[in-house]
Scaffold this motif. Structure first.
Motif, PDB file in Angstrom:
ATOM      1  N   GLY A 167     133.299-123.111 -47.211  1.00 12.52           N
ATOM      2  CA  GLY A 167     133.749-123.381 -48.564  1.00 12.52           C
ATOM      3  C   GLY A 167     132.789-124.285 -49.308  1.00 12.52           C
ATOM      4  N   PHE A 168     133.286-124.860 -50.404  1.00 16.00           N
ATOM      5  CA  PHE A 168     132.477-125.734 -51.250  1.00 16.00           C
ATOM      6  C   PHE A 168     133.338-126.882 -51.771  1.00 16.00           C
ATOM      7  CE2 PHE A 168     130.515-121.561 -51.636  1.00 16.00           C
ATOM      8  CZ  PHE A 168     129.152-121.822 -51.582  1.00 16.00           C
ATOM      9  N   GLU A 169     132.705-128.026 -51.964  1.00 13.79           N
ATOM     10  CA  GLU A 169     133.341-129.081 -52.744  1.00 13.79           C
ATOM     11  C   GLU A 169     132.892-128.929 -54.185  1.00 13.79           C
ATOM     12  OE1 GLU A 169     133.844-133.937 -53.225  1.00 13.79           O
ATOM     13  OE2 GLU A 169     132.713-133.140 -51.516  1.00 13.79           O
ATOM     14  N   VAL A 170     133.830-128.971 -55.098  1.00 11.88           N
ATOM     15  CA  VAL A 170     133.521-128.836 -56.523  1.00 11.88           C
ATOM     16  C   VAL A 170     133.136-130.204 -57.074  1.00 11.88           C
ATOM     17  CG1 VAL A 170     134.407-128.177 -58.785  1.00 11.88           C
ATOM     18  CG2 VAL A 170     135.117-126.902 -56.746  1.00 11.88           C
ATOM     19  N   LEU A 171     131.950-130.288 -57.642  1.00 10.48           N
ATOM     20  CA  LEU A 171     131.417-131.532 -58.202  1.00 10.48           C
ATOM     21  C   LEU A 171     131.171-131.340 -59.693  1.00 10.48           C
ATOM     22  CD1 LEU A 171     128.747-132.146 -55.411  1.00 10.48           C
ATOM     23  CD2 LEU A 171     131.056-133.123 -55.515  1.00 10.48           C
ATOM     24  N   ALA A 172     131.457-132.343 -60.479  1.00 11.18           N
ATOM     25  CA  ALA A 172     131.255-132.250 -61.928  1.00 11.18           C
ATOM     26  C   ALA A 172     129.829-132.666 -62.284  1.00 11.18           C
ATOM     27  CB  ALA A 172     132.250-133.140 -62.657  1.00 11.18           C
ATOM     28  N   ARG A 173     129.209-131.879 -63.147  1.00  6.63           N
ATOM     29  CA  ARG A 173     127.880-132.204 -63.670  1.00  6.63           C
ATOM     30  C   ARG A 173     127.891-132.006 -65.187  1.00  6.63           C
ATOM     31  NH1 ARG A 173     127.737-133.900 -59.271  1.00  6.63           N
ATOM     32  NH2 ARG A 173     126.180-133.598 -57.637  1.00  6.63           N
ATOM     33  N   TRP A 174     127.343-132.977 -65.876  1.00  4.79           N
ATOM     34  CA  TRP A 174     127.273-132.904 -67.336  1.00  4.79           C
ATOM     35  C   TRP A 174     125.890-132.384 -67.721  1.00  4.79           C
ATOM     36  CZ3 TRP A 174     127.994-137.856 -70.849  1.00  4.79           C
ATOM     37  CH2 TRP A 174     127.935-137.467 -72.202  1.00  4.79           C
ATOM     38  N   GLU A 214     135.253-113.255 -57.604  1.00  3.10           N
ATOM     39  CA  GLU A 214     134.549-112.196 -56.867  1.00  3.10           C
ATOM     40  C   GLU A 214     133.938-112.714 -55.565  1.00  3.10           C
ATOM     41  OE1 GLU A 214     134.934-109.195 -57.979  1.00  3.10           O
ATOM     42  OE2 GLU A 214     135.978-109.993 -59.739  1.00  3.10           O
ATOM     43  N   TRP A 215     134.137-113.970 -55.248  1.00  4.29           N
ATOM     44  CA  TRP A 215     133.584-114.519 -54.020  1.00  4.29           C
ATOM     45  C   TRP A 215     134.522-114.211 -52.852  1.00  4.29           C
ATOM     46  CZ3 TRP A 215     131.391-120.069 -55.377  1.00  4.29           C
ATOM     47  CH2 TRP A 215     130.510-119.953 -56.466  1.00  4.29           C
ATOM     48  N   PRO A 216     134.033-114.270 -51.616  1.00  2.00           N
ATOM     49  CA  PRO A 216     134.892-113.987 -50.454  1.00  2.00           C
ATOM     50  C   PRO A 216     136.141-114.861 -50.466  1.00  2.00           C
ATOM     51  CG  PRO A 216     132.600-114.114 -49.768  1.00  2.00           C
ATOM     52  CD  PRO A 216     132.629-114.541 -51.200  1.00  2.00           C
ATOM     53  N   ASP A 217     137.302-114.232 -50.232  1.00  2.00           N
ATOM     54  CA  ASP A 217     138.547-114.990 -50.316  1.00  2.00           C
ATOM     55  C   ASP A 217     138.788-115.871 -49.094  1.00  2.00           C
ATOM     56  OD1 ASP A 217     139.220-113.128 -48.413  1.00  2.00           O
ATOM     57  OD2 ASP A 217     140.669-112.058 -49.661  1.00  2.00           O
ATOM     58  N   THR A 218     137.842-115.866 -48.160  1.00  2.00           N
ATOM     59  CA  THR A 218     137.952-116.786 -47.015  1.00  2.00           C
ATOM     60  C   THR A 218     137.414-118.166 -47.334  1.00  2.00           C
ATOM     61  OG1 THR A 218     135.820-115.989 -46.195  1.00  2.00           O
ATOM     62  CG2 THR A 218     137.813-114.940 -45.298  1.00  2.00           C
ATOM     63  N   LEU A 219     136.665-118.282 -48.443  1.00  2.00           N
ATOM     64  CA  LEU A 219     136.079-119.569 -48.802  1.00  2.00           C
ATOM     65  C   LEU A 219     137.120-120.468 -49.457  1.00  2.00           C
ATOM     66  CD1 LEU A 219     132.664-118.386 -50.314  1.00  2.00           C
ATOM     67  CD2 LEU A 219     133.055-119.418 -48.064  1.00  2.00           C
ATOM     68  N   THR A 220     137.050-121.761 -49.133  1.00  2.00           N
ATOM     69  CA  THR A 220     137.948-122.744 -49.731  1.00  2.00           C
ATOM     70  C   THR A 220     137.172-123.628 -50.710  1.00  2.00           C
ATOM     71  OG1 THR A 220     137.568-124.373 -47.978  1.00  2.00           O
ATOM     72  CG2 THR A 220     139.375-122.784 -47.662  1.00  2.00           C
ATOM     73  N   PHE A 221     137.915-124.295 -51.592  1.00  2.00           N
ATOM     74  CA  PHE A 221     137.289-125.118 -52.624  1.00  2.00           C
ATOM     75  C   PHE A 221     138.083-126.411 -52.777  1.00  2.00           C
ATOM     76  CE2 PHE A 221     136.324-120.749 -53.347  1.00  2.00           C
ATOM     77  CZ  PHE A 221     134.972-120.740 -53.635  1.00  2.00           C
ATOM     78  N   SER A 222     137.368-127.530 -52.718  1.00  2.00           N
ATOM     79  CA  SER A 222     138.041-128.828 -52.839  1.00  2.00           C
ATOM     80  C   SER A 222     137.726-129.456 -54.187  1.00  2.00           C
ATOM     81  CB  SER A 222     137.618-129.763 -51.706  1.00  2.00           C
ATOM     82  OG  SER A 222     136.218-129.997 -51.742  1.00  2.00           O
ATOM     83  N   TYR A 246     144.987-117.172 -62.754  1.00  2.00           N
ATOM     84  CA  TYR A 246     143.768-116.474 -62.350  1.00  2.00           C
ATOM     85  C   TYR A 246     143.904-115.758 -61.008  1.00  2.00           C
ATOM     86  CZ  TYR A 246     141.430-118.832 -66.201  1.00  2.00           C
ATOM     87  OH  TYR A 246     141.052-119.268 -67.460  1.00  2.00           O
ATOM     88  N   GLY A 247     145.082-115.816 -60.433  1.00  2.00           N
ATOM     89  CA  GLY A 247     145.294-115.103 -59.180  1.00  2.00           C
ATOM     90  C   GLY A 247     144.585-115.708 -57.984  1.00  2.00           C
ATOM     91  N   ILE A 248     144.396-117.011 -57.989  1.00  2.00           N
ATOM     92  CA  ILE A 248     143.745-117.702 -56.876  1.00  2.00           C
ATOM     93  C   ILE A 248     144.821-118.258 -55.946  1.00  2.00           C
ATOM     94  CG2 ILE A 248     142.192-119.557 -56.191  1.00  2.00           C
ATOM     95  CD1 ILE A 248     140.838-117.302 -57.774  1.00  2.00           C
ATOM     96  N   ALA A 249     144.754-117.901 -54.674  1.00  3.70           N
ATOM     97  CA  ALA A 249     145.749-118.363 -53.711  1.00  3.70           C
ATOM     98  C   ALA A 249     145.656-119.872 -53.555  1.00  3.70           C
ATOM     99  CB  ALA A 249     145.540-117.679 -52.367  1.00  3.70           C
ATOM    100  N   PRO A 250     146.768-120.607 -53.654  1.00  2.00           N
ATOM    101  CA  PRO A 250     146.731-122.066 -53.482  1.00  2.00           C
ATOM    102  C   PRO A 250     146.154-122.493 -52.138  1.00  2.00           C
ATOM    103  CG  PRO A 250     148.845-121.369 -54.389  1.00  2.00           C
ATOM    104  CD  PRO A 250     148.117-120.118 -53.979  1.00  2.00           C
ATOM    105  N   GLN A 251     146.288-121.635 -51.117  1.00  6.08           N
ATOM    106  CA  GLN A 251     145.771-121.973 -49.790  1.00  6.08           C
ATOM    107  C   GLN A 251     144.245-122.117 -49.780  1.00  6.08           C
ATOM    108  OE1 GLN A 251     147.974-119.586 -50.469  1.00  6.08           O
ATOM    109  NE2 GLN A 251     149.823-120.462 -49.517  1.00  6.08           N
ATOM    110  N   ARG A 252     143.585-121.642 -50.830  1.00  7.11           N
ATOM    111  CA  ARG A 252     142.132-121.756 -50.904  1.00  7.11           C
ATOM    112  C   ARG A 252     141.686-123.076 -51.533  1.00  7.11           C
ATOM    113  NH1 ARG A 252     139.426-116.713 -53.664  1.00  7.11           N
ATOM    114  NH2 ARG A 252     137.587-117.723 -52.725  1.00  7.11           N
ATOM    115  N   ILE A 253     142.650-123.844 -52.015  1.00 10.74           N
ATOM    116  CA  ILE A 253     142.323-125.076 -52.743  1.00 10.74           C
ATOM    117  C   ILE A 253     142.712-126.304 -51.907  1.00 10.74           C
ATOM    118  CG2 ILE A 253     142.704-126.416 -54.839  1.00 10.74           C
ATOM    119  CD1 ILE A 253     141.195-123.780 -55.267  1.00 10.74           C
ATOM    120  N   GLU A 254     141.833-127.275 -51.947  1.00  9.07           N
ATOM    121  CA  GLU A 254     142.072-128.548 -51.277  1.00  9.07           C
ATOM    122  C   GLU A 254     141.899-129.666 -52.299  1.00  9.07           C
ATOM    123  OE1 GLU A 254     140.672-129.319 -47.062  1.00  9.07           O
ATOM    124  OE2 GLU A 254     139.181-130.455 -48.217  1.00  9.07           O
TER     125      GLU A 254
END
Length: 400
Positions: A167-174, A214-222, A246-254
């Motif tokens: 998965g990936f950690e989501v980081l903010a960039r300006w 469109e990314w693999p649904d096995t990936l998680t995002f924090s 957006y149809g994103i499964a909550p189980q993919r989010i951390e």
């Protein structure tokens, strides 16, 4: 002390150019009659020298003798603890009108507050420059949030055992039109201060949802939530609504929170996080070991993961105490049935140690820095990465 309080009284009286001669005579009588007249002289002299020296060069912040609250602190144990911050402006150096002097003193007072209670500060023109710069920053951040200039970057998260991408950690960039890429330390605290951080979080999550469809649904995002956001009782329902849209499964989010969130308002935080977990979103305790969380908090709230702060990974090869701390954290996490992520992995040797000790996941420059969506998508599709100090090796999408 009483001497210092009396010294301040005479200091204020005698600083007046129109102070009568009788005041000077009374002052002299007080000095002579004081049981500890040497201390009295010293107290007045310190005040006088401090102010006179400022005429040539304004000093930095310094401890202020808290005369106004001394009596309250000397009272009964149940007396309230009072504090003070003092701003000082001098005529005519800092202003020639009452309004100008009050404004200068007010700015100096707020600057003194940044050093904590019991401080004073003389006005300096740079203080006003800083205030104006901060006001401009407030306007710029507010504009950037609405304009969509702050976007998500993605830092890879890998399985320690085998290096598979999980998965990936989501980081903010300006992406600033004039300054280029601005790191979050420069704008997240400002966004929090002016009350637009939660709006920014919603906008970032919406963009993440659009980009990862469109990314693999096995990936998680924090994603990260600040302590102030966890006091909002509506934030859980808003985040869940965005995922549903957006149809994103909550189980993919951390959701990652820091230890400080647990001491700010544990009750409100627990309600918000429990609701997120009820819908399948996982909760991670970020920067574990650096804040104020206790083992009691781990017992009271069922986290899904703890993240070992990068500071504990330093010196693992030099026999530092960090080795014992990291191993203890991993053991603790395993005993509580928590997943373990180590942050800040930069060397192959760190990866090897963490694998040996049973850590589950890792992130850091060794696996990749934060990157925009296009590069993250390319990383997934090419299935390759470059490790610092190591040949290119496969980075597969792990099947969880």
């Amino acid at each position: 002390t009483d001497i210092e309080e009396k010294a301040l009284h005479w200091f204020v009286v005698l600083r007046d150019d129109d102070a009568p001669e009788s005041a000077w005579l009374e002052f002299q009588d007080w000095l002579e009659a004081s049981p500890t007249h040497a201390a009295a002289y010293d107290a007045v002299e310190r005040l006088w020298v401090d102010l006179e020296d400022h005429a040539a060069s304004a000093p930095a912040e310094a401890p202020v003798i808290d005369f106004a609250t001394a009596r309250a602190r000397r009272g009964k144990a149940r007396s309230p603890w009072l504090g003070a911050a003092i701003g000082i402006a001098l005529f005519p150096h800092d202003g020639t009108s009452p309004a100008a002097l009050l404004r200068a003193a007010d700015l100096a007072m707020y600057q003194a507050k940044t050093g904590g209670q019991g401080r004073y500060r003389f006005f300096d023109p740079s203080i006003e420059d800083n205030v104006q710069a901060r006001a401009a920053m407030h306007i710029d951040v507010r504009r950037a949030v609405v304009a969509g200039e702050i976007i998500p970057y993605y830092q890879p998260l890998v399985a320690i055992d085998g290096g598979g991408l999980v998965g990936f950690e989501v980081l903010a960039r300006w992406i600033h039109p004039d300054c280029g890429v601005v790191m979050p330390d420069a704008f997240i605290p400002v966004a929090d201060e002016i009350g637009v951080l939660t709006d920014l979080t919603y906008r970032l999550l919406e963009r993440v949802c659009r980009e990862i469809r469109e990314w693999p649904d096995t990936l998680t995002f924090s994603i990260n939530l600040a302590p102030s956001q966890l006091r909002d009782p509506q934030i859980a329902s808003r985040l869940i609504a965005i995922l549903d849209r957006y149809g994103i499964a909550p189980q993919r989010i951390e959701v990652e929170i820091t230890e400080n969130a647990l001491i700010t308002d544990f009750g409100a935080t627990k309600k918000v996080l429990s609701r997120l977990q009820k819908h399948g979103i996982r909760i991670a305790l970020d920067d574990f070991g650096t804040g104020y969380a206790s083992l009691n908090h781990l017992r009271e709230f069922k986290f899904d993961k703890i993240k070992i702060d990068r500071s504990f990974l330093r010196g693992l090869d030099q026999g530092s105490k960090n080795e014992g701390i990291v191993r203890a954290m991993i053991t603790l996490g395993k005993s509580l049935d928590l997943a373990i992520t180590a942050e800040g992995i930069e060397e192959m040797s760190q990866w090897a140690h963490l694998s040996e000790w049973g850590c589950d996941f890792g992130q850091g420059y060794l696996f990749g820095k934060g990157m925009p969506a296009g590069k993250a998508k390319a990383l997934i599709s090419t299935g390759a990465r470059g490790l610092k100090g190591a040949p290119r090796s496969p980075l597969r999408v792990a099947q969880l």
